[in-house]
Design an enzyme around this catalytic site. Structure first.
Site, PDB file in Angstrom:
ATOM      1  CB  SER A 148     -11.954 -11.059   3.817  1.00  0.00           C
ATOM      2  OG  SER A 148     -11.375 -11.934   2.870  1.00  0.00           O
ATOM      3  CE1 TYR A 193      -7.155  -8.223   3.731  1.00  0.00           C
ATOM      4  CE2 TYR A 193      -7.960 -10.454   3.309  1.00  0.00           C
ATOM      5  CZ  TYR A 193      -8.109  -9.080   3.200  1.00  0.00           C
ATOM      6  OH  TYR A 193      -9.218  -8.554   2.565  1.00  0.00           O
TER       7      TYR A 193
HETATM    8  P1  NAP Z   1      -8.582  -0.926  -2.389  1.00  0.00           P
HETATM    9  O1  NAP Z   1      -9.058  -0.746  -3.772  1.00  0.00           O
HETATM   10  O2  NAP Z   1      -7.116  -1.015  -2.109  1.00  0.00           O
HETATM   11  O3  NAP Z   1      -9.245   0.226  -1.491  1.00  0.00           O
HETATM   12  C1  NAP Z   1      -8.916   0.402  -0.143  1.00  0.00           C
HETATM   13  C2  NAP Z   1      -8.910   1.883   0.146  1.00  0.00           C
HETATM   14  O4  NAP Z   1      -8.576   2.081   1.529  1.00  0.00           O
HETATM   15  C3  NAP Z   1      -7.853   2.620  -0.683  1.00  0.00           C
HETATM   16  O5  NAP Z   1      -8.359   3.833  -1.178  1.00  0.00           O
HETATM   17  C4  NAP Z   1      -6.749   2.856   0.333  1.00  0.00           C
HETATM   18  O6  NAP Z   1      -5.936   3.983   0.039  1.00  0.00           O
HETATM   19  C5  NAP Z   1      -7.565   3.088   1.581  1.00  0.00           C
HETATM   20  N1  NAP Z   1      -6.744   2.982   2.779  1.00  0.00           N
HETATM   21  C6  NAP Z   1      -5.624   2.225   2.976  1.00  0.00           C
HETATM   22  N2  NAP Z   1      -5.122   2.453   4.197  1.00  0.00           N
HETATM   23  C7  NAP Z   1      -5.953   3.365   4.793  1.00  0.00           C
HETATM   24  C8  NAP Z   1      -5.946   4.009   6.051  1.00  0.00           C
HETATM   25  N3  NAP Z   1      -4.983   3.780   6.963  1.00  0.00           N
HETATM   26  N4  NAP Z   1      -6.925   4.896   6.331  1.00  0.00           N
HETATM   27  C9  NAP Z   1      -7.899   5.150   5.419  1.00  0.00           C
HETATM   28  N5  NAP Z   1      -7.941   4.596   4.205  1.00  0.00           N
HETATM   29  C10 NAP Z   1      -6.971   3.700   3.899  1.00  0.00           C
HETATM   30  O7  NAP Z   1      -9.200  -2.246  -1.750  1.00  0.00           O
HETATM   31  P2  NAP Z   1     -10.648  -2.907  -1.940  1.00  0.00           P
HETATM   32  O8  NAP Z   1     -10.452  -4.164  -2.664  1.00  0.00           O
HETATM   33  O9  NAP Z   1     -11.632  -1.918  -2.385  1.00  0.00           O
HETATM   34  O10 NAP Z   1     -10.904  -3.308  -0.414  1.00  0.00           O
HETATM   35  C11 NAP Z   1     -11.910  -2.718   0.396  1.00  0.00           C
HETATM   36  C12 NAP Z   1     -12.144  -3.632   1.586  1.00  0.00           C
HETATM   37  O11 NAP Z   1     -12.599  -4.907   1.110  1.00  0.00           O
HETATM   38  C13 NAP Z   1     -10.881  -3.919   2.402  1.00  0.00           C
HETATM   39  O12 NAP Z   1     -11.193  -3.938   3.781  1.00  0.00           O
HETATM   40  C14 NAP Z   1     -10.455  -5.301   1.941  1.00  0.00           C
HETATM   41  O13 NAP Z   1      -9.705  -5.995   2.893  1.00  0.00           O
HETATM   42  C15 NAP Z   1     -11.820  -5.939   1.686  1.00  0.00           C
HETATM   43  N6  NAP Z   1     -11.790  -7.090   0.781  1.00  0.00           N
HETATM   44  C16 NAP Z   1     -11.299  -6.958  -0.481  1.00  0.00           C
HETATM   45  C17 NAP Z   1     -11.276  -8.088  -1.319  1.00  0.00           C
HETATM   46  C18 NAP Z   1     -10.725  -8.028  -2.735  1.00  0.00           C
HETATM   47  O14 NAP Z   1     -10.441  -9.091  -3.309  1.00  0.00           O
HETATM   48  N7  NAP Z   1     -10.586  -6.859  -3.340  1.00  0.00           N
HETATM   49  C19 NAP Z   1     -11.766  -9.315  -0.847  1.00  0.00           C
HETATM   50  C20 NAP Z   1     -12.250  -9.400   0.450  1.00  0.00           C
HETATM   51  C21 NAP Z   1     -12.269  -8.268   1.255  1.00  0.00           C
HETATM   52  P3  NAP Z   1      -4.536   3.695  -0.754  1.00  0.00           P
HETATM   53  O15 NAP Z   1      -4.925   3.149  -2.085  1.00  0.00           O
HETATM   54  O16 NAP Z   1      -3.897   5.029  -0.809  1.00  0.00           O
HETATM   55  O17 NAP Z   1      -3.792   2.694   0.082  1.00  0.00           O
END
Ligand code: NAP
Length: 257
Positions: free
Chosen positions: A143, A156
């Protein structure tokens, strides 16, 4: 021929915002997919959608904090396809935002468990398979909070800094085995994770809030999932063969200031 024709690409957290979009883009570029998520129903729905689009999918429900589940998923995918070309360790959470002294220890433990131990366990399972086949590419999702301060998100930020530590060290340990290990560092992106952190914002103020959040980027907006996934495909691309140990900022220019 498509960029990923017949390559096997593994993605964790594959039914979330970035994971689902990554599955779609890799699949549309010819990859055979190995997908996992902790949410069985959402994973099933994502896989059905991809199969309807003619994309080959192997899937397993997998909590990335559980070593047995991670090994079953990664080894199961390898046994199913006979190889593993790229792995995107994407599953992650963003706990409730708070000043450091107000963060419950449980939130700290859960965040470190999923964001750091999860990436560690996945790489630990993936690397020996890639070594045995003579190479591969790993892309961990960090991130912008992995390279700088993130007020109200200190835990985080710590977890995403740790992802870069794992990424860069593994790149040096396994470069000689032709395994490239990189990290993509996205800015705020429009996914369910963002929805969750904005759930207290009244619907009428959501647009203004997103505009506010986008202000620190040179492009003055938040990112769309497809824009971040473009960089993930670049990181894993075989022709991108000299990039390793890299933190690829996809931040709309925020860090250029
Ligand atoms: P998201 O839409 O919440 O997707 C994350 C997925 O991971 C969800 O399906 C979640 O399931 C699943 N998950 C949570 N805990 C888990 C576990 N213990 N084992 C396996 N799967 C699990 O988030 P996203 O925005 O796509 O984020 C993806 C990655 O990008 C993350 O690492 C996040 O930190 C990073 N990121 C995101 C942003 C942003 O602004 N969106 C910015 C920088 C970095 P549930 O929904 O059931 O919890």
């Amino acid at each position: 021929m498509s960029q990923y024709q017949d390559q096997v690409v593994l993605i964790t957290g594959a039914s979330g915002g970035l994971g689902r979009e990554a599955a779609l883009q890799f699949g549309q570029n010819g990859a055979k997919l190995a997908l996992s998520d902790i949410n069985a129903d959402a994973l099933e729905a994502t896989c059905a959608e991809l199969r309807d689009a003619g994309i080959e999918v192997f899937s397993r429900v997998c909590d990335v904090t559980d070593e047995t589940q991670v090994n079953n998923f990664v080894n199961g995918a390898y046994e199913h396809y006979g190889r593993l070309d790229a792995a995107v360790n994407n599953a992650g959470i963003d706990p409730a935002h708070n000043l450091l002294a107000d963060i419950p220890l449980d939130d700290y433990n859960r965040t470190m468990d999923i964001n750091v131990k999860g990436v560690f366990l996945c790489m630990k399972a993936q690397i020996p398979l890639m070594q045995a086949q003579g190479g591969g590419a790993i892309c961990n999702i960090s991130s912008v909070a992995g390279v700088g301060a993130a007020p109200n998100m200190s835990v985080y930020a710590a977890s995403k800094h740790a992802v870069l530590g794992l990424t860069k060290s593994a790149a040096h340990e396994y470069g000689k085995c032709k395994i490239r290990v990189n990290a993509v560092c996205p800015f705020i992106t429009r996914t369910p994770m963002l929805d969750q952190s904005l759930e207290l914002v009244p619907p009428g103020q959501r647009e203004a809030m997103e505009k506010q959040l986008g202000k620190s980027a040179a492009l003055k907006r938040i990112a769309e999932p497809a824009e971040v996934v473009t960089a993930i495909l670049f990181a894993c691309d075989k022709t991108n063969s000299f990039m390793t140990g890299h933190e690829l900022m996809v931040d709309g220019g925020m860090s250029a200031l």
